[in-house]
Design a protein around this motif. Structure first.
Motif, PDB file in Angstrom:
ATOM      1  N   ASP A  87      57.576  49.549  53.274  1.00  0.00           N
ATOM      2  CA  ASP A  87      58.639  50.168  52.738  1.00  0.00           C
ATOM      3  C   ASP A  87      59.629  50.652  53.911  1.00  0.00           C
ATOM      4  N   SER A  88      59.158  50.848  55.250  1.00  0.00           N
ATOM      5  CA  SER A  88      60.171  51.383  56.204  1.00  0.00           C
ATOM      6  C   SER A  88      60.773  50.319  57.052  1.00  0.00           C
ATOM      7  N   ASP A  89      60.259  49.082  56.771  1.00  0.00           N
ATOM      8  CA  ASP A  89      60.811  47.911  57.589  1.00  0.00           C
ATOM      9  C   ASP A  89      61.748  47.249  56.614  1.00  0.00           C
ATOM     10  N   PRO A  90      62.980  47.025  57.052  1.00  0.00           N
ATOM     11  CA  PRO A  90      63.916  46.263  55.986  1.00  0.00           C
ATOM     12  C   PRO A  90      63.383  44.698  55.832  1.00  0.00           C
ATOM     13  N   ARG A  91      62.898  44.081  56.667  1.00  0.00           N
ATOM     14  CA  ARG A  91      62.615  42.977  56.568  1.00  0.00           C
ATOM     15  C   ARG A  91      61.297  42.708  55.334  1.00  0.00           C
ATOM     16  N   THR A  92      60.523  43.906  54.938  1.00  0.00           N
ATOM     17  CA  THR A  92      59.502  43.634  54.091  1.00  0.00           C
ATOM     18  C   THR A  92      59.747  44.620  52.892  1.00  0.00           C
ATOM     19  N   LYS A  93      60.701  45.348  52.896  1.00  0.00           N
ATOM     20  CA  LYS A  93      60.877  46.509  51.804  1.00  0.00           C
ATOM     21  C   LYS A  93      61.189  45.523  50.444  1.00  0.00           C
ATOM     22  N   GLY A  94      60.426  45.686  49.521  1.00  0.00           N
ATOM     23  CA  GLY A  94      60.408  45.078  48.127  1.00  0.00           C
ATOM     24  C   GLY A  94      59.830  43.714  48.184  1.00  0.00           C
ATOM     25  N   LEU A  95      59.260  43.119  49.047  1.00  0.00           N
ATOM     26  CA  LEU A  95      58.671  41.801  49.276  1.00  0.00           C
ATOM     27  C   LEU A  95      57.356  41.733  48.851  1.00  0.00           C
ATOM     28  N   PHE A  96      56.505  42.858  49.392  1.00  0.00           N
ATOM     29  CA  PHE A  96      55.002  42.571  49.044  1.00  0.00           C
ATOM     30  C   PHE A  96      54.581  43.976  48.191  1.00  0.00           C
ATOM     31  N   LYS A  97      53.396  43.832  47.455  1.00  0.00           N
ATOM     32  CA  LYS A  97      52.840  44.976  46.990  1.00  0.00           C
ATOM     33  C   LYS A  97      51.309  44.822  47.193  1.00  0.00           C
ATOM     34  N   PRO A  98      50.783  45.564  48.477  1.00  0.00           N
ATOM     35  CA  PRO A  98      49.408  45.772  48.338  1.00  0.00           C
ATOM     36  C   PRO A  98      48.405  46.474  47.454  1.00  0.00           C
ATOM     37  N   SER A  99      47.312  46.116  47.162  1.00  0.00           N
ATOM     38  CA  SER A  99      46.362  46.618  46.235  1.00  0.00           C
ATOM     39  C   SER A  99      45.202  46.728  46.489  1.00  0.00           C
ATOM     40  N   TYR A 100      44.549  47.871  46.194  1.00  0.00           N
ATOM     41  CA  TYR A 100      42.863  48.057  46.253  1.00  0.00           C
ATOM     42  C   TYR A 100      42.237  48.321  45.076  1.00  0.00           C
ATOM     43  N   VAL A 101      41.250  47.488  44.883  1.00  0.00           N
ATOM     44  CA  VAL A 101      40.417  47.533  43.535  1.00  0.00           C
ATOM     45  C   VAL A 101      38.971  47.809  43.762  1.00  0.00           C
ATOM     46  N   ASN A 102      38.534  48.780  43.077  1.00  0.00           N
ATOM     47  CA  ASN A 102      37.153  49.491  43.271  1.00  0.00           C
ATOM     48  C   ASN A 102      36.596  49.894  41.785  1.00  0.00           C
ATOM     49  N   ASN A 103      35.647  48.936  41.538  1.00  0.00           N
ATOM     50  CA  ASN A 103      34.896  49.179  40.422  1.00  0.00           C
ATOM     51  C   ASN A 103      33.555  49.102  40.477  1.00  0.00           C
ATOM     52  N   ASP A 104      32.707  48.956  39.210  1.00  0.00           N
ATOM     53  CA  ASP A 104      31.453  48.695  39.508  1.00  0.00           C
ATOM     54  C   ASP A 104      30.895  47.435  39.939  1.00  0.00           C
ATOM     55  N   GLN A 105      31.801  46.577  39.972  1.00  0.00           N
ATOM     56  CA  GLN A 105      31.295  45.086  40.265  1.00  0.00           C
ATOM     57  C   GLN A 105      32.050  44.490  41.621  1.00  0.00           C
ATOM     58  N   GLU A 106      33.272  45.173  42.133  1.00  0.00           N
ATOM     59  CA  GLU A 106      33.949  44.501  43.094  1.00  0.00           C
ATOM     60  C   GLU A 106      34.670  45.690  43.802  1.00  0.00           C
ATOM     61  N   GLU A 107      34.960  45.518  44.927  1.00  0.00           N
ATOM     62  CA  GLU A 107      35.809  46.305  45.988  1.00  0.00           C
ATOM     63  C   GLU A 107      36.449  45.402  47.030  1.00  0.00           C
ATOM     64  N   TYR A 108      38.018  45.439  46.821  1.00  0.00           N
ATOM     65  CA  TYR A 108      38.665  44.580  47.827  1.00  0.00           C
ATOM     66  C   TYR A 108      40.085  45.009  47.647  1.00  0.00           C
ATOM     67  N   PHE A 109      40.818  44.632  48.867  1.00  0.00           N
ATOM     68  CA  PHE A 109      42.098  44.659  49.165  1.00  0.00           C
ATOM     69  C   PHE A 109      42.620  43.218  48.778  1.00  0.00           C
ATOM     70  N   THR A 110      43.924  43.304  48.515  1.00  0.00           N
ATOM     71  CA  THR A 110      44.645  41.929  48.339  1.00  0.00           C
ATOM     72  C   THR A 110      46.050  42.477  48.426  1.00  0.00           C
ATOM     73  N   TYR A 111      47.009  41.364  48.471  1.00  0.00           N
ATOM     74  CA  TYR A 111      48.282  41.885  48.113  1.00  0.00           C
ATOM     75  C   TYR A 111      49.258  40.644  47.487  1.00  0.00           C
ATOM     76  N   THR A 112      50.079  41.068  46.724  1.00  0.00           N
ATOM     77  CA  THR A 112      50.992  39.792  46.133  1.00  0.00           C
ATOM     78  C   THR A 112      52.253  40.054  46.497  1.00  0.00           C
ATOM     79  N   SER A 113      53.046  38.766  46.339  1.00  0.00           N
ATOM     80  CA  SER A 113      54.360  38.609  46.850  1.00  0.00           C
ATOM     81  C   SER A 113      55.251  38.669  45.711  1.00  0.00           C
ATOM     82  N   LEU A 114      56.261  39.670  45.979  1.00  0.00           N
ATOM     83  CA  LEU A 114      57.326  40.012  44.918  1.00  0.00           C
ATOM     84  C   LEU A 114      58.351  39.155  44.991  1.00  0.00           C
TER      85      LEU A 114
END
Length: 849
Positions: free
Chosen positions: A270-297
């Motif tokens: 968010d602090s970089d004008p080149r990337t602000k609003g472009l990506f959304k990183p996410s973290y999932v942690n449940n009984d089966q999986e734990e992982y990071f990923t990111y999506t492009s907006l």
């Protein structure tokens, strides 16, 4: 008879068609490969996702530059292998994002027999057919089995298809449900060294399966490299070596990934004008999986995360304007933090273009691998150590010597020698062990290293290295002597053990020789410095030697209030610059200042002091010669080479690194006190080196300020010089800011002639900060560049300069912060107008200092 020949010809054609390899299979069309089709290596065919964003085919890596050639019938053979993979299809820079056969390249001789197809057991496979098509060799498949099977074997009749999705994911799907079916296999589950939006990084808690990045070996070899990034079974995110020892260069503890790491990543994006609003990183942690990923907006944007050959995680964003990839984020930010990044017996330097150099008397094990980014092989000795173990293997005899390496961190994994309480005992402990390659002695603690030396770093970003932490590198005596002859500027101290009587005799003789030297040459007040410097790597020249080297001082390079500089050549054809100091008092003061400050330090952005001459009133300093002269000449003289913007930015960054090193990485803080373009020299490749330390002030590490006499050059002086207060390294920061503005504009900040009505308008720092606030920094750039510059870098340089010239020294950044800003690793807010500049605007009759 004719009928017989017709039948014979028909039989031959039938036989040929049954035994001709892959060419009989139909080529794929669009984004899918179905049963009965084949992607043939020599055909140039490829799968392309429906949105055109990604493509898949066989390719070969080339470097430098980073390119690849999609194979076709006209592609020549190459010594490197061929691979099947996915890449970005719409940009000119070839960038693979997934490789299938990264550990099994296809040789050029196998290309015409290589296919990607749906095998009869329902897997996607790369196969190499034999010449008679009787057998096929399985190179890679989604079942991950390597074997040889008869070409006609049918073990599974499942009808499937391979589809290249719009996301870049290569998926194996049932033909009956290509649009919405669950993948039987997908490339996103097997990332290589690259992650694109949608790729997971983590683990399956039930099966133990891990999604992880593994770096590639080199720029042309995507095989498994030295580093990996993933989430361990204990929930720790770990970045470090793939094989033991598992030394983390970066890690994040379990329980803090969701709030801690995710918050940090969101904040950076968010602090970089080149990337602000472009990506959304996410973290999932449940009984089966734990992982990071990111999506492009933004579907039009292109990005990828990569685990670099060096072990750094980097986030790249495609710049349409520059037609190249921009590095948005790097972790760890310090290249040298990564374990063994440069390999054995190397010294690592941290900067935007990190460097690995071999230690003294070592050479690169494989220069070709170094050029391709793989430095894990490190360096090897030029001459083996001279060490012979005794019969009981408890002691050894050796003629080896030791070279001290200051301003560098100690290597990884030392071993303490408890019974060595003096440095002589520590030396003996190392020499008596043929596997010992170095030692350090600090506070009565002896540490030795056996085998290879790893992680010896020279920190250009300014982290303090304590002077007591000195590594003594073990060298063969032959290499030590050769280095003296070859460089003619190193007389390294030798560590040796002698009996008490011999040591005392040698000490007495040394004292007598020094007394004779002092009486003969009458070099007042400099004897102590000479003694110290002879142990620090500087040559004491005779006056007659320098007269001969300079042809009786016939070729003058320049000069100033201190005296003149002449060009010369040593006997080994080394080109030198000899500074002849004029005047008794000024020469004495200049001599003391230069040798005490620059004499014991080495840095690629500081001019190297080769030696000195001190005979009576004849005081001279011998430096390396800089081919391209001073920055002053290139900026302000009309007949000089015009420096392009890239070179100017390189020069600015180099000066900053040199000052950062002086301020924070040497035994004592060195304040240069006279930073200006005249004192910035340029070598053959226009790399900058700070010169002229005659006004330097040295500050002990226990103090933050030093009270010294007024010194410097008008136009580059910080305001505190005029107030008479004790100074800090921030006076150099101010001068650097003024130099930055002159690099930007190509002209001097202060006009040669001014009137009370025009001065405020022509004083460039005033213009610079006004244009910066107006968003018109492009108009500040040297018009000789004709608009050929990077506007982002210009804005960055202008902001840094305006922060550096703030009135209040507390508001100025440190040189370490300046380096990070120039490297794009730290951002600055809009600087305020300094009070002095505001006063100039309000009172145009008051000239600037």
């Amino acid at each position: 008879m004719p009928s017989f020949f017709i039948l014979l010809a028909g039989a031959f054609l039938l036989f040929y068609s049954l035994h001709t390899p892959t060419h009989s299979a139909t080529a794929p069309n669009g984004d899918a490969l179905v049963s009965g089709q084949a992607l043939t290596a020599g055909s140039g065919n490829k799968l392309v996702s429906r949105n055109g964003k990604f493509a898949l085919s066989f390719f070969q890596l080339h470097a430098p530059p980073s390119e690849a050639i999609v194979i076709s019938k006209s592609t020549p053979a190459h010594s490197t292998g061929w691979y099947l993979g996915t890449w970005f299809n719409k940009i000119p820079v070839f960038t693979p994002v997934w490789v299938a056969n990264r550990e099994r390249p296809i040789a050029a001789s196998e290309l015409n027999l290589t296919q990607l197809k749906i095998s009869r057991d329902g897997n996607l496979a790369i196969v190499i057919l034999s010449n008679n098509a009787t057998f096929e060799t399985l190179v890679w498949s989604t079942s991950h089995s390597l074997n040889r099977t008869p070409a006609g074997t049918n073990r599974n009749t499942t009808t499937v298809a391979a589809v290249l999705m719009n996301t870049g994911n290569l998926a194996l799907l049932p033909e009956s449900s290509l649009s919405n079916g669950a993948p039987l296999w997908q490339s996103f589950d097997y990332p290589t060294d690259v992650g694109i939006p949608g790729v997971k990084l983590g683990r399956n808690k039930v099966t133990g399966f891990k999604w992880q990045y593994i770096s590639k070996k080199s720029l042309i070899d995507p095989g498994l490299g030295s580093y990996n990034l993933g989430i361990h079974d204990d929930g720790v995110m770990f970045l470090g070596p793939r094989n033991p020892p598992f030394v983390a260069s970066w890690s994040w503890p379990p329980g803090e990934l969701a709030d801690g790491l995710l918050t940090v990543l969101n904040g950076l994006l968010d602090s970089d004008p080149r990337t602000k609003g472009l990506f959304k990183p996410s973290y999932v942690n449940n009984d089966q999986e734990e992982y990071f990923t990111y999506t492009s907006l933004d579907e039009s944007s292109l990005s990828f995360a990569s685990l670099d050959i060096s072990g750094q995680v980097k986030l790249y964003l495609w710049s349409q304007a520059k037609q190249s990839w921009e590095t948005i984020y790097a972790q760890p930010s310090d290249f040298c933090t990564t374990y063994a990044v440069c390999g054995p017996f190397t010294v690592c330097s941290s900067n935007s273009h990190p460097s690995c150099e071999c230690m003294e008397a070592f050479s690169r094990r494989s220069p070709q691998d170094w050029e391709l980014g793989d430095r894990t092989g490190g360096c090897v000795r030029n001459t083996p150590l001279d060490c012979t173990a005794s019969s009981n293997k408890s002691t050894a005899s050796s003629t080896d010597v030791f070279r001290p390496m200051t301003c560098a961190t100690l290597p990884y994994d030392p071993r303490s020698v408890g019974n060595a309480t003096t440095q002589s005992q520590c030396v003996e402990a190392c020499l008596s062990d043929c596997s010992c390659t170095g030692y350090s002695f600090n506070n009565s603690i002896c540490s030795v290293w056996n085998g290879v030396l790893l992680n010896v770093n020279q920190d250009d970003d300014g982290d303090t290295v304590f002077p007591e932490d000195v590594l003594y590198l073990r060298l063969a005596n032959k290499d030590y002597l050769q280095s003296l002859v070859r460089n003619n500027n190193k007389t390294e101290p030798r560590a040796f053990i002698v009996e008490t009587i011999i040591a005392c005799f040698g000490l007495v003789m040394l004292v007598l020789l020094l007394l004779i030297w002092r009486n003969k040459f009458k070099c007042r007040g400099t004897l102590v410095n000479i003694i110290q410097l002879n142990g620090g790597g500087i040559i004491a020249f005779r006056y007659t030697d320098l007269v001969r080297a300079t042809k009786n001082f016939s070729e003058r390079l320049g000069g100033g209030g201190f005296g003149s500089v002449f060009k010369g050549t040593l006997d080994d054809r080394t080109t030198i610059a000899v500074k002849r100091l004029d005047g008794a008092r000024q020469g004495e003061k200049q001599f003391r200042a230069e040798v005490s400050s620059v004499g014991l330090i080495q840095h690629k952005n500081l001019v190297k002091l080769i030696g000195f001459c001190c005979e009576g009133d004849k005081r001279m300093l011998v430096y390396e010669h800089m081919t391209n002269g001073s920055l002053d000449a290139h900026l302000f003289q009309c007949n000089s080479i015009i420096l392009n913007w890239s070179t100017r930015y390189q020069i600015a960054t180099g000066i900053a690194r040199g000052l950062c090193y002086l301020h924070q990485s040497c035994r004592e803080c060195i304040i240069h006190c006279d930073i200006k373009p005249q004192n910035i020299l340029l070598d053959a490749s226009f790399a900058p080196k700070i010169a002229d330390f005659g006004m330097a002030a040295i500050v002990g590490r226990d103090f933050s300020r030093v009270l010294t006499t007024f010194r410097g050059t008008a136009g580059y002086l910080a305001p505190e010089w005029l107030s008479g207060v004790a100074i800090t390294p921030k006076v150099d920061v101010y001068s650097f800011g003024m130099v930055l503005l002159e690099i930007l504009s190509g002209r001097r900040n202060s006009p040669e002639v001014y009137t009370s009505n025009s001065y405020h308008a022509s004083y460039f720092p005033v213009q610079a900060i006004n244009k910066l606030h107006e968003g018109d920094v492009g108009s500040l750039v040297d018009p000789q560049l004709q608009g050929d510059f990077d506007l982002t870098e210009v804005d960055r340089v202008c902001k840094i300069a305006c922060w550096c010239i703030q009135d209040n020294e507390d508001h100025r950044p440190t040189m370490a912060e300046v380096v990070r800003c120039l490297e794009g690793l730290q951002e600055l807010d809009m600087p305020p107008m300094p009070r002095i500049l505001a006063a100039i605007i309000e009172r145009p009759d008051v000239p600037s200092v």
